[in-house]
Design an enzyme around this catalytic site. Sequence first.
Site, PDB file in Angstrom:
ATOM      1  N   HIS A 183       0.870  -1.174   0.000  1.00  0.00           N
ATOM      2  CA  HIS A 183       0.000   0.000   0.000  1.00  0.00           C
ATOM      3  C   HIS A 183       0.906   1.222   0.000  1.00  0.00           C
ATOM      4  O   HIS A 183       1.709   1.412   0.920  1.00  0.00           O
ATOM      5  CB  HIS A 183      -0.908  -0.004   1.232  1.00  0.00           C
ATOM      6  CG  HIS A 183      -1.845  -1.174   1.266  1.00  0.00           C
ATOM      7  ND1 HIS A 183      -2.213  -1.818   2.441  1.00  0.00           N
ATOM      8  CD2 HIS A 183      -2.490  -1.824   0.276  1.00  0.00           C
ATOM      9  CE1 HIS A 183      -3.055  -2.807   2.152  1.00  0.00           C
ATOM     10  NE2 HIS A 183      -3.221  -2.835   0.844  1.00  0.00           N
TER      11      HIS A 183
ATOM     12  N   GLU B 203       1.546   3.317   3.121  1.00  0.00           N
ATOM     13  CA  GLU B 203       2.089   2.706   4.339  1.00  0.00           C
ATOM     14  C   GLU B 203       3.606   2.667   4.187  1.00  0.00           C
ATOM     15  O   GLU B 203       4.171   1.778   3.569  1.00  0.00           O
ATOM     16  CB  GLU B 203       1.477   1.323   4.549  1.00  0.00           C
ATOM     17  CG  GLU B 203      -0.022   1.403   4.790  1.00  0.00           C
ATOM     18  CD  GLU B 203      -0.719   0.066   4.854  1.00  0.00           C
ATOM     19  OE1 GLU B 203      -1.923   0.062   5.151  1.00  0.00           O
ATOM     20  OE2 GLU B 203      -0.088  -0.981   4.602  1.00  0.00           O
TER      21      GLU B 203
ATOM     22  N   HIS C 295       3.514  -3.524   6.664  1.00  0.00           N
ATOM     23  CA  HIS C 295       2.415  -2.580   6.489  1.00  0.00           C
ATOM     24  C   HIS C 295       2.419  -1.534   7.598  1.00  0.00           C
ATOM     25  O   HIS C 295       3.313  -1.517   8.452  1.00  0.00           O
ATOM     26  CB  HIS C 295       1.081  -3.327   6.486  1.00  0.00           C
ATOM     27  CG  HIS C 295       0.862  -4.179   5.274  1.00  0.00           C
ATOM     28  ND1 HIS C 295       0.076  -3.796   4.213  1.00  0.00           N
ATOM     29  CD2 HIS C 295       1.347  -5.403   4.960  1.00  0.00           C
ATOM     30  CE1 HIS C 295       0.072  -4.742   3.293  1.00  0.00           C
ATOM     31  NE2 HIS C 295       0.839  -5.733   3.724  1.00  0.00           N
TER      32      HIS C 295
ATOM     33  N   GLU D 183       2.426  -5.232  10.895  1.00  0.00           N
ATOM     34  CA  GLU D 183       1.899  -3.862  10.962  1.00  0.00           C
ATOM     35  C   GLU D 183       2.795  -3.101  11.925  1.00  0.00           C
ATOM     36  O   GLU D 183       2.895  -3.448  13.102  1.00  0.00           O
ATOM     37  CB  GLU D 183       0.454  -3.875  11.456  1.00  0.00           C
ATOM     38  CG  GLU D 183      -0.501  -4.680  10.595  1.00  0.00           C
ATOM     39  CD  GLU D 183      -0.976  -3.935   9.360  1.00  0.00           C
ATOM     40  OE1 GLU D 183      -0.690  -2.712   9.260  1.00  0.00           O
ATOM     41  OE2 GLU D 183      -1.641  -4.548   8.507  1.00  0.00           O
TER      42      GLU D 183
END
Length: 443
Positions: free
Chosen positions: A83, A86, A190, A281
């Site tokens: 993404h 990110e 991410h 994440e």
Amino acid sequence: MDFARLWLGLLLPLVAALDFSYHHQEEMETFLKNVAQNYSSVTHLHSVGKSVKGRNLWVLVVGRSPKEHRIGIPEFKYVANMHGDETVGRELLLHLIDYLVTNDGKDFEITRLINSTRIHIMPSMNPDGFEAVKKPDCFNTNGRENNNFYDLNRNFPDGFEFNNESRQPETVAVMEWLKTETFVLSANLHGGALVASYPFDNGVSAMGKVHSRSLTPDDDVFQYLANSYASKNVNMKKGDHCKNKMNFRNGIVNGYEWYPLKGGMQDYNYIWAQCFEITLELSCCKYPREEKLPFFWDSNKASLIEYIKQVHLGIKGQVFDQKGNPLPNVIVEVQDRKHICPYKTNKFGEYYLLLLPGSYTLNVTVPGQEPYLTKVIIPKKSQDFSALKKDIVFPLRGHLDSSLVSNLSCPMIPLYSILPSHSAATKPSLFLFLVTLFHILFK
């Protein structure tokens, strides 16, 4: 310590110090090319494809033999910036590259890791999305998707339901890249939360507001892998650092339990590429201010290194016939944890199975032959940057049908959707029959 190598490491030309700022495509390419030139003995830079707008998807390989696979040396990969908005993972991987090459021959642990592992690093899978962000924001920007407005982490074939999304150039490039290497372990990076998420990301339909877990046959290994990363990150292991998100016990979570996701790269790697992958994440804010980047590097450096080490878990080896010829495409699985898309030897007859210490029975299967069972015990003591090595001589009986061996493949359809149960603990007990049936139908 190899003192000659240490001395050589001290004499190598240095890459200009990598600053803590956001590096756009041209700056990133300059850095990667400088590293590849100045550390050519341990790095190799190549592109695995191009984005919609024609930007290269760069991969830097770090290892003692960076240009080619070596027998017994496992392949590891990190992928970031699927993404485009990110951004923390993208910068962390550039700093990881810098840390690895500048410490080779100086730091004992890093040197041994480079000697024993081939590390593939893709800092940006979605360079178009990154460049599209004009006004960085913590939560919502226009750079999440690629230039065709597709979410790349919803764009892969799915193991549980059909994914009709049009395959994007970046997705196809990664899928083809996975076919060229024997990847054993990986992670994709991410932002937007602080947790290590492990497969499966998809599963049965959620019942009301409560999501059941969707677990792989290797759930013990995946929880260990996620913990190996989270435990080294002080804020991640707290589990509640991002106050507006759910609490994650010890900083890890089953992906489906968090929220169901169709077409994710994590599940695709595990099911079709024989590669254990987790999703990391790394920041509550997707696109934090540049001055925060040193903090993220300090918080994640030990975790990034520790996770690479886990590629040496379990057992590895080669499968040979009685004449000593390596056998490709031989199914090698633990008897009670078979994958619905069977894990097979590569063209060199190699297999890698990530396993925790314990006693296991390996089931070695060649089409048209009786399965060969052999017991192994993986000791609790670390193998010191190497999985337990066990070569296998397969007792062939009669003629080996090479066409069956070479053509056995796993179709790109939702394999798990046909099983009666795939929620709490997925157990594909009929996998060999089903794969054989699919082979006949889809050959």
